[in-house]
Write a protein that holds these residues in place. Structure first.
Motif, mmCIF file in Angstrom:
data_model
loop_
_atom_site.group_PDB
_atom_site.id
_atom_site.type_symbol
_atom_site.label_atom_id
_atom_site.label_comp_id
_atom_site.label_asym_id
_atom_site.label_seq_id
_atom_site.Cartn_x
_atom_site.Cartn_y
_atom_site.Cartn_z
ATOM 1 N N ASP A 36 0.820 -1.353 -0.051
ATOM 2 C CA ASP A 36 0.007 -0.086 -0.076
ATOM 3 C C ASP A 36 0.738 1.242 0.011
ATOM 4 O OD1 ASP A 36 -2.127 -1.687 -0.050
ATOM 5 O OD2 ASP A 36 -2.841 -1.150 1.957
ATOM 6 N N GLU A 37 2.032 1.233 0.909
ATOM 7 C CA GLU A 37 2.571 2.425 0.786
ATOM 8 C C GLU A 37 3.433 2.615 -0.728
ATOM 9 O OE1 GLU A 37 4.311 5.851 1.711
ATOM 10 O OE2 GLU A 37 3.043 4.618 3.112
ATOM 11 N N GLU A 38 3.943 1.852 -1.028
ATOM 12 C CA GLU A 38 4.465 1.939 -2.541
ATOM 13 C C GLU A 38 3.249 2.191 -3.658
ATOM 14 O OE1 GLU A 38 7.319 -0.653 -5.568
ATOM 15 O OE2 GLU A 38 6.931 -1.323 -3.439
ATOM 16 N N ALA A 39 2.069 1.732 -3.539
ATOM 17 C CA ALA A 39 0.916 2.048 -4.272
ATOM 18 C C ALA A 39 0.903 3.615 -4.144
ATOM 19 C CB ALA A 39 -0.225 1.307 -3.938
ATOM 20 N N TYR A 40 0.743 3.927 -3.088
ATOM 21 C CA TYR A 40 0.495 5.364 -2.595
ATOM 22 C C TYR A 40 1.276 6.324 -3.318
ATOM 23 C CZ TYR A 40 -0.689 9.592 -0.217
ATOM 24 O OH TYR A 40 -1.059 11.030 0.238
ATOM 25 N N GLN A 41 2.933 6.067 -3.155
ATOM 26 C CA GLN A 41 3.815 6.818 -3.709
ATOM 27 C C GLN A 41 3.384 6.779 -5.383
ATOM 28 O OE1 GLN A 41 7.278 4.875 -2.286
ATOM 29 N NE2 GLN A 41 7.061 5.708 -0.121
ATOM 30 N N ASN A 42 3.123 5.543 -6.006
ATOM 31 C CA ASN A 42 2.987 5.754 -7.351
ATOM 32 C C ASN A 42 1.810 6.487 -7.850
ATOM 33 O OD1 ASN A 42 5.158 3.767 -8.776
ATOM 34 N ND2 ASN A 42 4.946 2.816 -6.837
ATOM 35 N N TYR A 43 0.547 6.282 -6.996
ATOM 36 C CA TYR A 43 -0.341 7.060 -7.530
ATOM 37 C C TYR A 43 -0.123 8.593 -7.294
ATOM 38 C CZ TYR A 43 -3.514 3.120 -7.403
ATOM 39 O OH TYR A 43 -4.150 1.748 -7.522
ATOM 40 N N THR A 44 0.625 9.305 -6.403
ATOM 41 C CA THR A 44 1.090 10.533 -6.036
ATOM 42 C C THR A 44 2.000 10.744 -7.242
ATOM 43 O OG1 THR A 44 1.031 10.226 -3.783
ATOM 44 C CG2 THR A 44 2.477 11.626 -4.443
ATOM 45 N N LYS A 45 2.872 9.910 -7.687
ATOM 46 C CA LYS A 45 3.734 10.414 -8.603
ATOM 47 C C LYS A 45 2.948 10.594 -10.025
ATOM 48 C CE LYS A 45 7.895 10.995 -10.561
ATOM 49 N NZ LYS A 45 8.569 12.313 -10.239
ATOM 50 N N ALA A 46 2.203 9.688 -10.305
ATOM 51 C CA ALA A 46 1.368 9.820 -11.669
ATOM 52 C C ALA A 46 0.609 11.277 -11.527
ATOM 53 C CB ALA A 46 0.125 8.631 -11.715
ATOM 54 N N ILE A 47 0.049 11.640 -10.494
ATOM 55 C CA ILE A 47 -0.652 12.950 -10.181
ATOM 56 C C ILE A 47 0.254 14.173 -10.403
ATOM 57 C CG2 ILE A 47 -1.909 14.381 -8.470
ATOM 58 C CD1 ILE A 47 -3.277 11.655 -7.101
#
Length: 163
Positions: A36-47
């Motif tokens: 989940d932490e890595e998922a959060y970071q990747n969504y944030t980078k996409a944004i």
């Protein structure tokens, strides 16, 4: 499959570090395997790479819905700002508002869903729950606002009548 997908997406990101869609899909892949932490970071980078990536806001909000509802609320609000017909985002907003005790705001968002999709069963059910279970709170807040307005109007009238 997801570990292979994550490796492939890492390769795609190495090839094109400005690929918002690669970060978005890596977020999905990470979330599916509990990272989940890595998922959060990747969504944030996409944004960060694409401020208009509606689904990245929504997925990131879903990811933190239970752990950080206020931050999730911001993501859902961003999603509906970009897509005013995004029913799932409105529903998530209403659910968080209900949980935070913001019943009138939740009802407004549920009404928006029902306006967009008259057969939205979940929205109707949540609205009914709020109106029946939390009615005293909703009515109480409305009554308090009306009472405050009456006091203000009365004060204005008295000040105009006083010599």
């Amino acid at each position: 499959m997801p570990p292979d997908a994550i490796r492939n997406l890492d390769e795609a990101i190495r090839f094109n570090p400005k690929s918002d869609i690669a970060y978005f899909y890596k977020g999905i892949a990470c979330h599916s395997v509990g990272k989940d932490e890595e998922a959060y970071q990747n969504y944030t980078k996409a944004i960060e790479l694409n401020k208009k990536m509606i689904d990245a806001y929504f997925n990131r909000g879903q990811l933190i819905f239970n752990t950080n509802p206020k931050l999730a609320l911001d993501d859902f609000v961003s999603a509906v700002a970009l897509d005013p017909k995004f029913i799932d985002a409105y529903y998530s907003i209403a659910a968080i508002q209900k949980n935070l005790g913001q019943y009138e705001d939740a009802i407004k968002n549920l009404d928006k869903i029902i306006e967009l999709e008259p057969h939205a069963v979940n929205a109707k059910a949540l609205k009914k729950l709020i109106l029946t279970k939390y009615r005293a709170v909703v009515v109480g807040k409305s009554s308090l606002i009306i009472f405050h307005l009456i006091l203000c109007i009365t004060a204005v009238i008295i000040s105009k009548c006083t010599p």
